[in-house]
Design a protein around this motif. Sequence first.
Motif, PDB file in Angstrom:
ATOM      1  N   GLY A 145       0.774  -1.229   0.000  1.00  0.00           N
ATOM      2  CA  GLY A 145       0.000   0.000   0.000  1.00  0.00           C
ATOM      3  C   GLY A 145       0.805   1.278   0.000  1.00  0.00           C
ATOM      4  N   ALA A 146       2.110   1.189   0.241  1.00  0.00           N
ATOM      5  CA  ALA A 146       2.959   2.387   0.288  1.00  0.00           C
ATOM      6  C   ALA A 146       3.598   2.616  -1.080  1.00  0.00           C
ATOM      7  N   PRO A 147       3.635   3.855  -1.562  1.00  0.00           N
ATOM      8  CA  PRO A 147       4.237   4.122  -2.877  1.00  0.00           C
ATOM      9  C   PRO A 147       5.731   3.835  -2.893  1.00  0.00           C
ATOM     10  N   VAL A 148       6.198   3.328  -4.019  1.00  0.00           N
ATOM     11  CA  VAL A 148       7.619   3.036  -4.233  1.00  0.00           C
ATOM     12  C   VAL A 148       8.087   3.835  -5.443  1.00  0.00           C
ATOM     13  N   THR A 149       9.156   4.576  -5.280  1.00  0.00           N
ATOM     14  CA  THR A 149       9.687   5.389  -6.376  1.00  0.00           C
ATOM     15  C   THR A 149      10.706   4.585  -7.179  1.00  0.00           C
ATOM     16  N   LEU A 150      10.431   4.433  -8.481  1.00  0.00           N
ATOM     17  CA  LEU A 150      11.326   3.700  -9.377  1.00  0.00           C
ATOM     18  C   LEU A 150      11.727   4.597 -10.539  1.00  0.00           C
ATOM     19  N   THR A 151      12.911   4.346 -11.078  1.00  0.00           N
ATOM     20  CA  THR A 151      13.281   4.987 -12.333  1.00  0.00           C
ATOM     21  C   THR A 151      12.474   4.338 -13.461  1.00  0.00           C
ATOM     22  N   ALA A 152      12.481   4.972 -14.636  1.00  0.00           N
ATOM     23  CA  ALA A 152      11.725   4.444 -15.768  1.00  0.00           C
ATOM     24  C   ALA A 152      12.188   3.036 -16.134  1.00  0.00           C
ATOM     25  N   ARG A 153      13.480   2.790 -16.068  1.00  0.00           N
ATOM     26  CA  ARG A 153      13.975   1.470 -16.471  1.00  0.00           C
ATOM     27  C   ARG A 153      13.809   0.426 -15.361  1.00  0.00           C
ATOM     28  N   GLU A 154      13.867   0.830 -14.120  1.00  0.00           N
ATOM     29  CA  GLU A 154      13.515  -0.096 -13.046  1.00  0.00           C
ATOM     30  C   GLU A 154      12.055  -0.518 -13.200  1.00  0.00           C
ATOM     31  N   PHE A 155      11.207   0.453 -13.514  1.00  0.00           N
ATOM     32  CA  PHE A 155       9.788   0.157 -13.723  1.00  0.00           C
ATOM     33  C   PHE A 155       9.613  -0.828 -14.883  1.00  0.00           C
TER      34      PHE A 155
END
Length: 219
Positions: A145-155
């Motif tokens: 439920g908590a947001p995770v910040t990813l780079t475009a390529r990690e995503f």
Amino acid sequence: MRILLLEDDRSLGATLQSWLQMDGYAVDWLVRGDQAAAALAGHDYQCVLLDRGLPGLQGDAVLQALRARGAGVPVILITARDTVADRVQGLDLGADDYLVKPFDLEELSARIRALLRRDARQPCGVLEHGGVTLDPAAKRVTRDGAPVTLTAREFAVLHALMRRPRHIVSRAQLEEALYGWDEEVESNTIEVHVYNLRRKLGSRFITTVRHQGYGLAPA
């Protein structure tokens, strides 16, 4: 996520490719319609942007052949043909959306996100595994439920893995999700992105299968 762009106007094609790459997509760009079949057979695309007026093979014929094979990849027609009859014809041929040139790049991105949300191959558009949720349209990831910040390529790496939660995904398949044809593949980029994803999502969330690739740990 990978997009196939078929556009013979080189100035517009370069602009669209650059914009979509900045938006986090891997983009393969072709200028001839008769090159489409090989590209579509050899790669897994999440969206096709298709000009109707292509050399070699018209965009309408490309679309008809795609749908005749039963391929369900979302297609947006991008064209200067702007009458109601043109729109109706394009949608009846099997297009999922229709965008008239000139168009705003932000609108194009929004229409791609809308298609990803309703892509029938991804129920509800949202993927979930082991407490991690990925929304490909919103480019949003949460863990418990908590947001995770990813780079475009990690995503992109995470998306490729979560689309096949019970399969081993090879290094080549992950590179396919990250890079278009004209982009240089960095030697250790997959390992770096997997390391970062484990750090953000849990050390056991992604497993390594020696000499085969990566997968998701059983939920």
